[in-house]
Motif scaffolding. Structure first.
Motif, PDB file in Angstrom:
ATOM      1  N   ALA A 351      45.276  45.099  47.826  1.00 35.38           N
ATOM      2  CA  ALA A 351      43.987  45.189  46.938  1.00 35.38           C
ATOM      3  C   ALA A 351      42.846  44.911  47.578  1.00 35.38           C
ATOM      4  CB  ALA A 351      44.395  44.833  45.736  1.00 35.38           C
ATOM      5  N   GLU A 352      42.863  43.715  48.372  1.00 34.89           N
ATOM      6  CA  GLU A 352      41.725  42.952  48.936  1.00 34.89           C
ATOM      7  C   GLU A 352      41.263  43.679  50.227  1.00 34.89           C
ATOM      8  OE1 GLU A 352      42.332  38.774  49.395  1.00 34.89           O
ATOM      9  OE2 GLU A 352      42.644  38.348  47.088  1.00 34.89           O
ATOM     10  N   THR A 353      42.002  44.303  50.934  1.00 38.08           N
ATOM     11  CA  THR A 353      41.753  45.172  52.099  1.00 38.08           C
ATOM     12  C   THR A 353      40.755  46.275  51.677  1.00 38.08           C
ATOM     13  OG1 THR A 353      43.499  44.439  53.355  1.00 38.08           O
ATOM     14  CG2 THR A 353      42.723  46.541  53.926  1.00 38.08           C
ATOM     15  N   LEU A 354      41.446  47.019  50.591  1.00 36.31           N
ATOM     16  CA  LEU A 354      40.534  48.253  50.222  1.00 36.31           C
ATOM     17  C   LEU A 354      39.152  47.420  49.700  1.00 36.31           C
ATOM     18  CD1 LEU A 354      43.296  50.332  48.298  1.00 36.31           C
ATOM     19  CD2 LEU A 354      42.114  50.648  50.370  1.00 36.31           C
ATOM     20  N   LYS A 355      39.239  46.501  48.849  1.00 37.72           N
ATOM     21  CA  LYS A 355      37.905  46.097  48.328  1.00 37.72           C
ATOM     22  C   LYS A 355      37.057  45.701  49.597  1.00 37.72           C
ATOM     23  CE  LYS A 355      35.120  44.772  45.378  1.00 37.72           C
ATOM     24  NZ  LYS A 355      34.295  45.809  44.221  1.00 37.72           N
ATOM     25  N   ARG A 356      37.506  45.005  50.448  1.00 35.69           N
ATOM     26  CA  ARG A 356      36.733  44.657  51.668  1.00 35.69           C
ATOM     27  C   ARG A 356      36.152  45.871  52.229  1.00 35.69           C
ATOM     28  NH1 ARG A 356      40.703  41.517  53.391  1.00 35.69           N
ATOM     29  NH2 ARG A 356      41.318  42.776  55.144  1.00 35.69           N
ATOM     30  N   HIS A 357      36.815  47.165  52.171  1.00 38.04           N
ATOM     31  CA  HIS A 357      36.216  48.233  53.024  1.00 38.04           C
ATOM     32  C   HIS A 357      35.559  49.010  51.953  1.00 38.04           C
ATOM     33  CE1 HIS A 357      37.952  47.534  57.050  1.00 38.04           C
ATOM     34  NE2 HIS A 357      39.029  46.696  56.452  1.00 38.04           N
ATOM     35  N   GLY A 358      35.105  48.468  50.982  1.00 40.34           N
ATOM     36  CA  GLY A 358      34.098  49.066  50.335  1.00 40.34           C
ATOM     37  C   GLY A 358      34.617  50.105  49.044  1.00 40.34           C
ATOM     38  N   CYS A 374      42.673  39.511  31.601  1.00 44.95           N
ATOM     39  CA  CYS A 374      41.669  40.241  32.396  1.00 44.95           C
ATOM     40  C   CYS A 374      40.997  38.928  33.511  1.00 44.95           C
ATOM     41  CB  CYS A 374      40.635  40.911  31.865  1.00 44.95           C
ATOM     42  SG  CYS A 374      41.207  42.140  30.887  1.00 44.95           S
ATOM     43  N   ALA A 375      40.826  39.574  34.802  1.00 48.60           N
ATOM     44  CA  ALA A 375      40.206  38.570  35.831  1.00 48.60           C
ATOM     45  C   ALA A 375      39.551  39.300  36.881  1.00 48.60           C
ATOM     46  CB  ALA A 375      41.418  37.544  36.092  1.00 48.60           C
ATOM     47  N   CYS A 376      38.826  38.845  37.527  1.00 49.68           N
ATOM     48  CA  CYS A 376      38.121  39.478  38.420  1.00 49.68           C
ATOM     49  C   CYS A 376      38.383  38.250  39.655  1.00 49.68           C
ATOM     50  CB  CYS A 376      36.766  39.873  38.417  1.00 49.68           C
ATOM     51  SG  CYS A 376      35.865  40.513  40.306  1.00 49.68           S
ATOM     52  N   ILE A 377      39.242  38.924  40.768  1.00 52.80           N
ATOM     53  CA  ILE A 377      39.672  37.831  41.869  1.00 52.80           C
ATOM     54  C   ILE A 377      39.327  38.416  43.156  1.00 52.80           C
ATOM     55  CG2 ILE A 377      41.693  36.921  42.891  1.00 52.80           C
ATOM     56  CD1 ILE A 377      43.508  36.974  40.287  1.00 52.80           C
ATOM     57  N   ASN A 378      38.144  37.828  43.775  1.00 54.58           N
ATOM     58  CA  ASN A 378      37.754  38.270  45.103  1.00 54.58           C
ATOM     59  C   ASN A 378      37.592  39.634  45.133  1.00 54.58           C
ATOM     60  OD1 ASN A 378      38.466  35.640  46.194  1.00 54.58           O
ATOM     61  ND2 ASN A 378      40.400  36.543  46.861  1.00 54.58           N
TER      62      ASN A 378
END
Length: 720
Positions: A351-358, A374-378
């Motif tokens: 998940a964080e890899t996809l987010k880091r790449h836009g 609900c939460a927003c994590i990184n």
């Protein structure tokens, strides 16, 4: 993302007496504080310098940034006194006002500006509702921008640290302060784990800005909610930041500062404590710190980024999806997993890899007791749709919970597919049939990945002692074939399982093996602060039968007298927890074997790094024998030697030069291996060094492109 509990709180807050609000928050912090002592007030992982970092102006040791959030008319009335205090101490700060909660004095703003202080905007109404919906935010953002222009302000501070860093691109700002390095007591408790500013880059014509996380605990938390009577926590955190060359950013509230000559209200503390902090900084660090206004540090940071210094959040190559006009837009992805997102490193890493790449990334997962729905994590939006206690001892209970999650995730995914079509849905087993939650989105064009963490028929047989000829086992084989058929691609977590699945359920050209590689941002060798005069061995993971933790407890009981300084720490949850507690008691090792709960990945990495020996005691049955434990890689990356059961999968990847093998399911063999390593530091160091060299090519930063290429191939996207 604001949790449903927070939404409810802010809806009823106007009707709750102020004293009762404070009592409720004090009670909540009293419950949470012991659980977060490892990461508050100091999270040791927040000290990493940005890549290319060359230091503060004039080679100052650290930066000191002061802000004051003025929440009410009462606070506005104390601003001049606070300004005079800071002038006497030769420091400058920013005063952040709430435009539509009280009448903000234009004369006060003008006088502050004339004296060299800064003005910022602190929300719009400070009612906790700014981020309830995108439509509401956009409407309020237009008015916030008007006040920014009128006040000649360039900074925004979000009330209650509610935030959506992506939405804030709509604000005409140079910097934002809506995050923190670590503060588990905020409504959105996920920290950014850095004591440095970072750039939030814009795209598609949207402006970027600099994020300034606060790094010293807020005054209201310390002195009103925790009722601290001194500034020791402020001093300790400030000293740590100074030692690490970071940014000490403090937000205080004149609303809660009491003049020494006036009686204090229940929500006030003596203003003298703020004076004490300024005096401490001046006396201890005179000439060593830079005291910029927030706009000055933001412009400094932006200049560093423009000079090609890469900050923590500089956006890497972006993945995108072609739109109908031939242009590109952000990829929209959703992870679905019957797991706790905070502690599942594999799901978080994707998940964080996809987010880091836009990409825009959502997650549908489980909820622990006390967690928000609900939460927003990184930057990843997590919806926790079902509470789970990991205590299933019967197949029916386990199946019922799986089916309940399948229904809830299906409803949520189907509803979202009507308004927010996902390009990619990445479904994680167990169970395989969870992939059917994505049936409607697939019909609408979404691409589906089924990620097989554990092969389900063997997992079921091991967990519930079922034979391979049982009806349940055969039914799960059939479901495995149907599930892999529905998916557009199948990811498998190790090569032995790939061989088995290709033989029975999926074509070879439709599957890829991606192991559970450690993320070097979390698992890397560091100054680990091992406990002196103790030898700490540790098991971190689920407490299932196939993991063999009971074997490790029995082995420890055999060596405890020969290693009086050794302790065994077990971190995790699962259906074997009760059995382990009884076994620990029966063997008389309660003072040496400690059974603790599961921790988020960042916290467990810190705990693992402080250990002397990792233990992976799996059974060698039809499931455990082929199930790869990512904890082995993680221990290796942390520089901790590992003793490992000699199972089929572990012999496939490792040899005796990098791990200490023992005979599976043999407590005496494990005891011999542990005692050997307790006595020989030379052998431990040799294993750790060899393992570190081995694992250097098995880290996520070296293998993430395999996943990104797969995603790009599936959705027909490009990189930009």
């Amino acid at each position: 993302m604001i949790s449903y509990r927070a939404r409810l709180f802010y809806a009823v807050k106007p009707f709750i007496p102020r004293r009762l609000q404070i009592l409720l928050r004090r009670a909540l912090i009293a419950v949470r504080a012991p659980r977060y002592r490892h990461v508050w007030p100091i999270n040791e992982r927040s000290n990493r310098h940005p890549d290319g970092w060359t230091g503060w102006p004039e080679q100052k040791r650290f930066a000191l940034v002061l802000m004051h959030d003025v929440e009410t008319e009462r606070g506005q009335g104390k601003c001049r006194q606070l300004m005079q205090l800071e002038q006497s101490m030769s420091v400058r700060s920013s005063f952040n006002f709430v435009p539509e909660r009280y009448a903000v004095s234009s004369k006060l703003r003008q006088d502050l500006g004339n004296e060299g202080f800064e003005i910022g905007v602190h929300g719009l109404k400070h009612d906790g509702k700014l981020f309830l919906s995108r439509k509401r935010f956009d409407r309020h953002a237009a008015r916030i921008n008007q006040y920014l222009k009128e006040w000649r302000a360039v900074g925004f501070v979000s009330p209650s640290m509610h935030r959506n860093l992506d939405w804030m691109h709509e604000l005409e700002i140079e910097y934002d302060t809506s995050t923190f390095d670590t503060d588990p007591f905020e409504p959105q408790p996920d920290g950014v784990q850095t004591i440095f500013p970072f750039a939030v880059q814009g795209d598609q014509g949207r402006r970027g800005y600099v994020e300034l996380p606060y790094t010293l605990p807020q005054d209201f938390t310390l002195f009103v909610l925790m009722r601290e009577t001194n500034i020791d926590i402020w001093k300790r955190k400030l000293d740590w930041i100074a030692d690490n060359g970071g940014m000490a950013l403090l937000i205080t509230h004149p609303d809660y500062m009491a003049d020494s000559h006036a009686p204090m209200a229940p929500d006030e503390y003596p203003m003298t404590r703020y004076r004490e902090l300024l005096e401490y900084v001046r006396s201890r660090y005179d000439g060593q710190y830079w005291n910029p206004l927030p706009r000055e540090i933001a412009r400094f940071w932006r200049a560093q980024c423009d000079n090609r210094i890469v900050t923590r959040s500089t956006t890497p190559a972006q993945i995108s999806r072609p739109d109908r006009t031939g242009g590109k837009r952000r990829l929209r992805a959703c992870m679905v997993a019957y797991t706790f997102y905070d502690t599942d490193n594999r799901v978080k890493r994707y998940a964080e890899t996809l987010k880091r790449h836009g990409a825009d990334v959502d997650v549908i997962a489980l909820r622990k007791e006390g967690e928000a729905s609900c939460a927003c994590i990184n930057g990843v939006d997590v919806s926790r749709v079902q509470k789970r206690v990991v205590n299933e001892r019967g197949a029916l209970t386990y199946l019922t919970r799986l089916l309940a999650f399948l229904i809830k995730s299906t409803v949520l995914l189907t509803g979202r597919s009507l308004t927010k079509r996902y390009d990619l849905i990445h479904v994680h087993n167990v169970p395989d049939f969870q992939v059917f939650a994505a049936l409607v989105p697939k019909l609408a064009g979404s691409k589906i990945i089924l990620d097989i963490h554990d092969i389900l028929p063997e997992f079921y047989a091991s967990k519930f002692s079922a034979g391979q000829q049982s009806i349940a086992y055969q039914a799960l084989l059939r479901l495995e074939k149907w599930s892999t058929a529905l998916a557009d691609h199948v990811i498998i977590s190790n090569h032995l399982w790939e061989q088995r699945l290709v033989a029975r359920s999926v074509k070879k050209d439709k599957c890829t093996t991606i192991m559970n590689y450690p993320d070097p941002r979390v698992f890397s060798q560091r100054r680990n602060g091992k406990v002196p005069d103790k030898f700490i061995m540790i098991y971190p993971g689920t407490l299932n039968w196939h993991q063999g933790v009971d074997i490790a407890v029995r082995a420890f009981a055999l060596i405890k007298d020969n290693a009086p300084h050794a302790e065994f720490h077990i971190y995790g949850d699962g259906p074997m927890r009760g059995d382990l507690q009884r076994l620990i008691s029966d063997l008389g090792v309660r003072d040496r074997v400690f059974l603790r709960g599961a921790l988020p990945s960042e916290e467990i990495a810190m705990v693992m790094a402080k250990s002397d020996l990792g233990v992976v005691p799996k059974r060698n049955d039809s499931f455990g024998g082929d199930a790869f434990s990512t904890k082995i890689f993680e221990f290796m990356a942390l520089g901790v030697p590992v003793v490992v059961a000699e199972t089929r999968i572990d012999r496939y990847y490792f040899d005796d030069t990098i791990v200490r093998f023992f005979e599976p399911e043999n407590a005496a063999s494990l005891a011999m291996a542990i005692e050997e390593l307790v006595r020989s530091k030379e052998q431990r160091d040799r294993l750790a060094a060899n393992a570190a060299a081995f694992v250097s090519s098995y880290t996520w930063d070296r293998r993430e492109n395999d996943y990104l290429s797969l995603v790009g191939h599936l959705v027909g996207q490009g990189t930009r």
